[in-house]
Structures are given as C-alpha cells and as structure tokens.
Enzyme design. Structure first.
Site, PDB file in Angstrom:
ATOM      1  N   PRO A  10       4.218  -1.462 -13.262  1.00 11.91           N
ATOM      2  CG  PRO A  10       4.504  -3.447 -12.640  1.00 11.91           C
ATOM      3  CD  PRO A  10       4.904  -2.092 -12.255  1.00 11.91           C
ATOM      4  CG  ASN A  11       0.602  -4.570 -16.429  1.00  6.91           C
ATOM      5  OD1 ASN A  11       0.842  -5.073 -17.471  1.00  6.91           O
ATOM      6  ND2 ASN A  11       0.881  -5.496 -15.207  1.00  6.91           N
ATOM      7  NE  ARG A  18      -3.893  -3.443 -14.644  1.00  6.43           N
ATOM      8  CZ  ARG A  18      -3.297  -3.356 -13.816  1.00  6.43           C
ATOM      9  NH1 ARG A  18      -2.782  -2.217 -13.302  1.00  6.43           N
ATOM     10  NH2 ARG A  18      -2.998  -4.369 -13.056  1.00  6.43           N
ATOM     11  CE1 TYR A  23      -5.980  -1.592 -10.164  1.00  5.62           C
ATOM     12  CE2 TYR A  23      -6.710  -3.217 -12.224  1.00  5.62           C
ATOM     13  CZ  TYR A  23      -6.054  -3.031 -10.928  1.00  5.62           C
ATOM     14  OH  TYR A  23      -5.193  -3.945 -10.437  1.00  5.62           O
ATOM     15  CG  ASN A  74       0.141   2.498  -8.086  1.00 10.17           C
ATOM     16  OD1 ASN A  74       0.318   1.384  -7.663  1.00 10.17           O
ATOM     17  ND2 ASN A  74      -1.094   2.694  -8.777  1.00 10.17           N
ATOM     18  CB  ALA A  77       1.937  -6.582 -10.150  1.00  7.74           C
ATOM     19  CG  HIS A  80       1.174  -7.522  -4.538  1.00  8.23           C
ATOM     20  ND1 HIS A  80       0.640  -6.909  -3.474  1.00  8.23           N
ATOM     21  CD2 HIS A  80       0.502  -6.980  -5.493  1.00  8.23           C
ATOM     22  CE1 HIS A  80      -0.341  -5.971  -3.673  1.00  8.23           C
ATOM     23  NE2 HIS A  80      -0.469  -6.025  -5.067  1.00  8.23           N
ATOM     24  CD  GLU A 101       2.672   0.436  -0.757  1.00  8.31           C
ATOM     25  OE1 GLU A 101       3.067   0.539   0.293  1.00  8.31           O
ATOM     26  OE2 GLU A 101       1.700  -0.626  -0.749  1.00  8.31           O
ATOM     27  CG  HIS A 103      -1.845   0.606  -3.824  1.00  9.46           C
ATOM     28  ND1 HIS A 103      -0.860  -0.240  -4.622  1.00  9.46           N
ATOM     29  CD2 HIS A 103      -1.336   0.357  -2.599  1.00  9.46           C
ATOM     30  CE1 HIS A 103      -0.157  -0.859  -4.186  1.00  9.46           C
ATOM     31  NE2 HIS A 103       0.093  -0.332  -2.864  1.00  9.46           N
ATOM     32  NE  ARG A 110      -8.116  -5.652  -6.960  1.00  8.50           N
ATOM     33  CZ  ARG A 110      -7.249  -5.436  -7.698  1.00  8.50           C
ATOM     34  NH1 ARG A 110      -6.404  -4.349  -7.726  1.00  8.50           N
ATOM     35  NH2 ARG A 110      -7.320  -5.957  -8.909  1.00  8.50           N
ATOM     36  NE  ARG A 114      -5.296  -7.817  -7.164  1.00  9.10           N
ATOM     37  CZ  ARG A 114      -4.396  -7.905  -8.494  1.00  9.10           C
ATOM     38  NH1 ARG A 114      -3.356  -7.065  -8.467  1.00  9.10           N
ATOM     39  NH2 ARG A 114      -4.834  -8.336  -9.514  1.00  9.10           N
TER      40      ARG A 114
HETATM   41  C1  DQA Z   1      -2.714  -1.392  -7.793  1.00 10.31           C
HETATM   42  C2  DQA Z   1      -3.021  -2.639  -7.159  1.00 10.31           C
HETATM   43  C3  DQA Z   1      -1.948  -3.783  -7.483  1.00 10.31           C
HETATM   44  O1  DQA Z   1      -2.375  -4.918  -6.564  1.00 10.31           O
HETATM   45  C4  DQA Z   1      -2.170  -4.034  -8.680  1.00 10.31           C
HETATM   46  O2  DQA Z   1      -1.195  -5.038  -9.198  1.00 10.31           O
HETATM   47  C5  DQA Z   1      -1.875  -2.860  -9.894  1.00 10.31           C
HETATM   48  C6  DQA Z   1      -2.592  -1.689  -9.252  1.00 10.31           C
HETATM   49  C7  DQA Z   1      -3.622  -0.117  -7.603  1.00 10.31           C
HETATM   50  O3  DQA Z   1      -3.148   0.864  -7.967  1.00 10.31           O
HETATM   51  O4  DQA Z   1      -4.676  -0.457  -7.196  1.00 10.31           O
HETATM   52  O5  DQA Z   1      -1.397  -2.885 -11.069  1.00 10.31           O
HETATM   53  O6  DQA Z   1      -1.442  -0.615  -7.255  1.00 10.31           O
END
Ligand code: DQA
Length: 145
Positions: A10-11, A18, A23, A74, A77, A80, A101, A103, A110, A114
């Site tokens: 998501p996102n 964003r 990021y 990836n 969120a 977590h 995994e 990120h 952070r 997280r």
């Molecule tokens: C993320 C880190 C996560 O904590 C966050 O919610 C994201 C992006 C990263 O790629 O750094 O959406 O996965």
C-alpha cells in the site's frame, strides 16, 4: 527464462509524490523500469505489481507459490502487522521458494512502530535502506541462485 514476482504494497503507487524527503523522488514506474532493465540483462522475467489491498497481495503470493516463482516483496505498512501476509510468505519459504523482503528506507532508523517486521521471520532475507538499490540488490541475489 525464469520469472520473479516483484510485489509492492500500500501507498507505494504514490512514490515520487509521497513524502519525497523520506522515500525519494523516483516514481514506482521508474523503479519498475530500472528493475526491468536489470532483469533483461540477467535473463530474468519480472512481473512488477502494486496493490493497496492485503487480499490482492496474498493472491499474488499464492500465484507465485503455484508457479514456484521467487518473490521480491515490499510489504509497506503491512510489514508491521499483517499476520495474514506473513502466513502467505511462509507458504513459499517453507517450500523452498525464495522471498526477499525489501524496503526503500531503513525502518529501524525510523519511528518505533516500524522497528518490528512480522514478515522478516519467514523471509529468506531482507534488504532495506538503499532506495531503488534495495530492489536491484534483491534481484541480483535471486539471479545468483
Ligand atoms: C517501506 C517502509 C514501511 O514502514 C512503510 O510503511 C512503507 C514503505 C519502505 O519501503 O521503506 O510504506 O516499506
């Protein structure tokens, strides 16, 4: 040609717009293009997908399992707190299918919420904190095996 799924949670569709200070300025399309280029030079087919839905991510993990295809994930969120996603990842890794995994950021540097990943314990490995290179390093690692 072997196939790898690159799954984004998501996102991540909003990358570039964003929180660019967190990021970076690359869009998901630009990250996907970088991955596709590297995959081509490695002789690998990549299926790069993004969803805001936990259900859809789990469906794609089931497809990867059915195809015995390794995954770069990836979970955003969901990292977590999604035990459902963790269980779906474990389906692959307990069957010997690699799942890395990734990120963009280093979640450990952070906010405290997280710091915990419910995914890492069932992942083959974790790459975090290197922006787009987190994905490229994961791809190169999978290509080596
Ligand atoms: C993320 C880190 C996560 O904590 C966050 O919610 C994201 C992006 C990263 O790629 O750094 O959406 O996965």
């Amino acid at each position: 040609m072997s196939k790898i799924y690159v799954l984004n949670g998501p996102n991540l569709n909003l990358l570039g717009a964003r929180e660019p200070d967190v990021y970076g300025s690359l869009s998901l399309d630009e990250i996907t293009a970088a991955l596709s280029d590297r995959a081509t030079s490695l002789g690998i087919e990549v299926a790069c997908l993004q969803t805001n839905s936990e259900d859809q991510l789990i469906q794609w993990l089931h497809e990867a399992f059915a195809e015995k295809a390794p995954v770069i994930l990836n979970p955003a969120a969901f990292t977590h707190y999604s035990y459902a996603l963790r269980d779906a990842c474990a389906v692959l890794t307990t069957s010997g299918i690699a799942l890395i995994e990734v990120h963009l950021t280093n979640p450990h540097a952070r906010e405290s919420f997280r710091h915990n990943s419910v995914i890492s314990g069932v992942a083959t490995g974790v790459v975090a904190g290197f922006g787009v290179d987190s994905y490229l390093l994961a791809l190169e690692q999978l290509a080596r095996h």
